[in-house]
Design an enzyme around this catalytic site. Structure first.
Site, PDB file in Angstrom:
ATOM      1  N   ASP A 201       0.817  -1.228   0.000  1.00 26.28           N
ATOM      2  CA  ASP A 201       0.000   0.000   0.000  1.00 26.28           C
ATOM      3  C   ASP A 201       0.847   1.274   0.000  1.00 26.28           C
ATOM      4  O   ASP A 201       0.429   2.301   0.528  1.00 26.28           O
ATOM      5  CB  ASP A 201      -0.949   0.046   1.221  1.00 26.28           C
ATOM      6  CG  ASP A 201      -1.750  -1.221   1.358  1.00 26.28           C
ATOM      7  OD1 ASP A 201      -2.248  -1.701   0.332  1.00 26.28           O
ATOM      8  OD2 ASP A 201      -1.852  -1.740   2.484  1.00 26.28           O
TER       9      ASP A 201
ATOM     10  N   LYS B  67       2.208   2.173  -5.087  1.00 28.45           N
ATOM     11  CA  LYS B  67       2.856   1.633  -6.296  1.00 28.45           C
ATOM     12  C   LYS B  67       2.000   1.841  -7.537  1.00 28.45           C
ATOM     13  O   LYS B  67       2.519   2.028  -8.624  1.00 28.45           O
ATOM     14  CB  LYS B  67       3.148   0.135  -6.117  1.00 28.45           C
ATOM     15  CG  LYS B  67       4.187  -0.144  -5.056  1.00 28.45           C
ATOM     16  CD  LYS B  67       4.462  -1.623  -4.935  1.00 28.45           C
ATOM     17  CE  LYS B  67       3.291  -2.415  -4.403  1.00 28.45           C
ATOM     18  NZ  LYS B  67       2.882  -2.105  -3.032  1.00 28.45           N
TER      19      LYS B  67
ATOM     20  N   GLY C  70      -4.063  -4.369  -4.272  1.00 32.75           N
ATOM     21  CA  GLY C  70      -4.999  -3.326  -4.678  1.00 32.75           C
ATOM     22  C   GLY C  70      -4.214  -2.091  -5.035  1.00 32.75           C
ATOM     23  O   GLY C  70      -3.590  -1.480  -4.177  1.00 32.75           O
ATOM     24  N   HIS C  71      -4.171  -1.758  -6.309  1.00 30.64           N
ATOM     25  CA  HIS C  71      -3.431  -0.578  -6.745  1.00 30.64           C
ATOM     26  C   HIS C  71      -4.416   0.507  -7.175  1.00 30.64           C
ATOM     27  O   HIS C  71      -5.200   0.305  -8.094  1.00 30.64           O
ATOM     28  CB  HIS C  71      -2.485  -0.938  -7.901  1.00 30.64           C
ATOM     29  CG  HIS C  71      -1.347  -1.804  -7.467  1.00 30.64           C
ATOM     30  ND1 HIS C  71      -0.481  -2.413  -8.320  1.00 30.64           N
ATOM     31  CD2 HIS C  71      -0.937  -2.151  -6.223  1.00 30.64           C
ATOM     32  CE1 HIS C  71       0.417  -3.101  -7.628  1.00 30.64           C
ATOM     33  NE2 HIS C  71       0.141  -2.961  -6.360  1.00 30.64           N
TER      34      HIS C  71
ATOM     35  N   GLN D  75       2.181  -5.860  -3.136  1.00 29.46           N
ATOM     36  CA  GLN D  75       2.542  -5.986  -1.708  1.00 29.46           C
ATOM     37  C   GLN D  75       3.862  -5.247  -1.419  1.00 29.46           C
ATOM     38  O   GLN D  75       4.146  -4.268  -2.088  1.00 29.46           O
ATOM     39  CB  GLN D  75       2.625  -7.457  -1.281  1.00 29.46           C
ATOM     40  CG  GLN D  75       1.266  -8.149  -1.201  1.00 29.46           C
ATOM     41  CD  GLN D  75       0.847  -8.820  -2.491  1.00 29.46           C
ATOM     42  OE1 GLN D  75       1.659  -9.400  -3.190  1.00 29.46           O
ATOM     43  NE2 GLN D  75      -0.415  -8.743  -2.820  1.00 29.46           N
TER      44      GLN D  75
HETATM   45  P1  IMP Z   1      -2.597 -12.823   1.697  1.00 32.56           P
HETATM   46  O1  IMP Z   1      -1.660 -12.247   0.704  1.00 32.56           O
HETATM   47  O2  IMP Z   1      -4.044 -12.591   1.367  1.00 32.56           O
HETATM   48  O3  IMP Z   1      -2.304 -14.264   2.007  1.00 32.56           O
HETATM   49  O4  IMP Z   1      -2.394 -12.041   3.088  1.00 32.56           O
HETATM   50  C1  IMP Z   1      -1.173 -12.139   3.822  1.00 32.56           C
HETATM   51  C2  IMP Z   1      -0.812 -10.820   4.466  1.00 32.56           C
HETATM   52  O5  IMP Z   1      -0.424  -9.904   3.451  1.00 32.56           O
HETATM   53  C3  IMP Z   1      -1.953 -10.139   5.236  1.00 32.56           C
HETATM   54  O6  IMP Z   1      -1.414  -9.451   6.340  1.00 32.56           O
HETATM   55  C4  IMP Z   1      -2.514  -9.159   4.220  1.00 32.56           C
HETATM   56  O7  IMP Z   1      -3.170  -8.079   4.842  1.00 32.56           O
HETATM   57  C5  IMP Z   1      -1.225  -8.726   3.536  1.00 32.56           C
HETATM   58  N1  IMP Z   1      -1.437  -8.245   2.170  1.00 32.56           N
HETATM   59  C6  IMP Z   1      -1.660  -8.983   1.063  1.00 32.56           C
HETATM   60  N2  IMP Z   1      -1.770  -8.198  -0.016  1.00 32.56           N
HETATM   61  C7  IMP Z   1      -1.581  -6.940   0.410  1.00 32.56           C
HETATM   62  C8  IMP Z   1      -1.528  -5.677  -0.270  1.00 32.56           C
HETATM   63  O8  IMP Z   1      -1.676  -5.548  -1.489  1.00 32.56           O
HETATM   64  N3  IMP Z   1      -1.305  -4.595   0.536  1.00 32.56           N
HETATM   65  C9  IMP Z   1      -1.101  -4.709   1.856  1.00 32.56           C
HETATM   66  N4  IMP Z   1      -1.131  -5.852   2.524  1.00 32.56           N
HETATM   67  C10 IMP Z   1      -1.363  -6.960   1.789  1.00 32.56           C
END
Ligand code: IMP
Length: 431
Positions: free
Chosen positions: A13, A16, A40-41, A221
């Site tokens: 977040d 990017k 989520g971009h 991420q």
């Molecule tokens: P997962 O990727 O859904 O398995 O989640 C694993 C961890 O990564 C959790 O803490 C999510 O909140 C975090 N996470 C996954 N994708 C994002 C992102 O795009 N932005 C911020 N945190 C993310």
């Protein structure tokens, strides 16, 4: 090779989406190399806001080819919904290509994601998009690649062979069972719609790289969510660092040349896990409101912290970051004192790295340097020299402590609210 790699340097977040869209205007190709629709971009174009979860941010640039790379896990339904959303907004979708080596997220992956989170002692706080289970299946050789998913024979055989196993696991977890016929039918419809997008991308990328076309590698991420470099187990299941590019895009390591570390002027985190510079007071709430710090994918309020330079040093070391893109600087306006964490204190000793043990990380206390804040608006400022003096001092401190220069400064969501500094000009990206 004329490439740029964009990496989140914190917990995701960082902004990017804006930076990729800004840089993709000059790119021939944009490639996402890991993750799925957990990302989520957010991209703002004039008065329109778009939230992309799977499709690379270069989609808003005419002529730019957008590749969903082999390191991604793709939910067909979510992908097609994103395509429909873009089409409705009048955005061309013909230049979108899914690597035939990317893996598919199936409906039961999402159910497993929720069930596994429920049995974990350490709640990761996943996005429940089935990302972890899809990568697990890939690693255990029980996943399905796009190339096989779009072929009726192989997809049907895969589902038929796998569903009994999936259902035994589902039973054990108290989950509803998958109906083979229903799954076959649903996936057949999706596969037909997906087929035109799925192609081999190796040649395309190879030629673009060796013809010196501008290629942008777009990370999702952030470093601290990296399966290997991050705050395990509170991480995602892929490698969002520059090291993820060669494998996830299918290019040689030499293709990673310049690496832009995207970093917020403060820190946020969604989901669980230690976060040394986190704070909860009216200033944190002000940052959350002004910065609209709510998850793009899940809508969850993000946790807020001061800028953590230990995290940035960790990101720089693991990805070879050559310059920072400093985002959401305007959000820090009207804060009397800005804090920068330069070290941690652990068991009475100052340390300069992120410990591997999350027990230890939770015990780390931030050591701060406090700097004066700024009150004047950044509206209309296009040169570094014109920034308020306290903000310049804040930026210089980031550069000296991390040893990485700041190349871009974002003062708002629009493309024209971006200040270019010397290291960025040196890239010759915009010529
Ligand atoms: P997962 O990727 O859904 O398995 O989640 C694993 C961890 O990564 C959790 O803490 C999510 O909140 C975090 N996470 C996954 N994708 C994002 C992102 O795009 N932005 C911020 N945190 C993310």
């Amino acid at each position: 090779m004329h490439t740029l790699t964009i990496i989140g340097a914190q917990w995701g977040d960082e902004g990017k989406g804006k930076i990729t869209d800004f840089l993709a205007r000059h790119a021939a190709l944009t490639v996402r190399f890991q993750g799925g629709n957990n990302a989520g971009h957010t991209i703002t174009l004039k008065d329109r806001r778009f939230a992309l979860h799977l499709i690379p941010s270069g989609v808003f640039t005419q002529g730019c080819v957008n590749i969903l790379g082999q390191g991604m896990v793709i939910n067909p339904k979510a992908f097609l919904e994103e395509i429909a959303m873009l089409k409705k907004a009048g955005i061309a979708t013909k230049n979108i290509v899914i690597s035939d080596r990317a893996h598919v997220v199936l409906p039961y992956h999402q159910r497993f994601d929720e069930a596994l989170e429920a049995i974990r002692i350490d709640k990761v706080g996943t996005t429940f998009r089935g990302i972890g289970p899809a990568y697990s299946d890939k690693a255990t050789r029980l996943g399905i690649r796009m190339a096989d998913f779009i072929q009726d024979e192989t997809r049907k055989a895969h589902i038929e062979a796998l569903v009994p196993h999936v259902n035994r696991q589902s039973e054990g977890l108290g989950l509803p069972l998958s109906d083979v016929k229903q799954l076959q039918d649903d996936m057949a419809v999706l596969a037909t719609e997906l087929k035109p997008f799925v192609k081999p991308v190796g040649d395309l990328l190879h030629h673009a790289l060796y013809e010196n076309k501008k290629v942008l590698f777009e990370g999702a991420q952030g470093t601290m969510l990296c399966l290997d470099n991050g705050t395990y187990p509170f991480v995602t299941s892929s490698s969002p660092t520059a090291a993820g590019v060669p494998l996830g895009a299918g290019v040689p390591p030499q293709a990673v040349t310049e690496v832009i570390g995207v970093v917020k002027a403060y820190t946020t985190r969604v989901g669980a896990g230690a976060f040394p510079t986190e704070f909860n007071d009216p200033i944190a709430e002000q940052i959350r409101q002004v910065g609209r710090e709510y998850g793009t994918t899940t809508g969850r309020p993000r946790r807020i912290g001061w800028l953590d330079l230990v995290v940035l040093k960790h990101a720089a070391r693991t990805s070879g970051i050559t310059q920072w893109a400093l985002m959401l600087v305007d959000v820090l306006q009207n804060i009397d004192m800005l804090r920068l964490c330069t070290h941690y204190r652990l068991n009475g000793q100052e340390i300069d790295h992120v410990p591997a043990s999350m027990v230890q990380y939770a015990q780390c206390e931030p050591v701060y340097t406090d700097l004066q804040g700024f009150k004047t608006s950044l509206e209309g400022i296009s040169q570094f020299e014109d920034l308020p003096e306290p903000l310049k001092a804040y930026i210089h401190k980031i550069e000296t402590v991390t040893g990485v220069p700041v190349g871009l400064i974002s003062t708002g969501p629009e493309r024209n609210q971006t200040i270019r500094c010397h290291p960025f000009h040196q890239l010759d990206w915009e010529v």
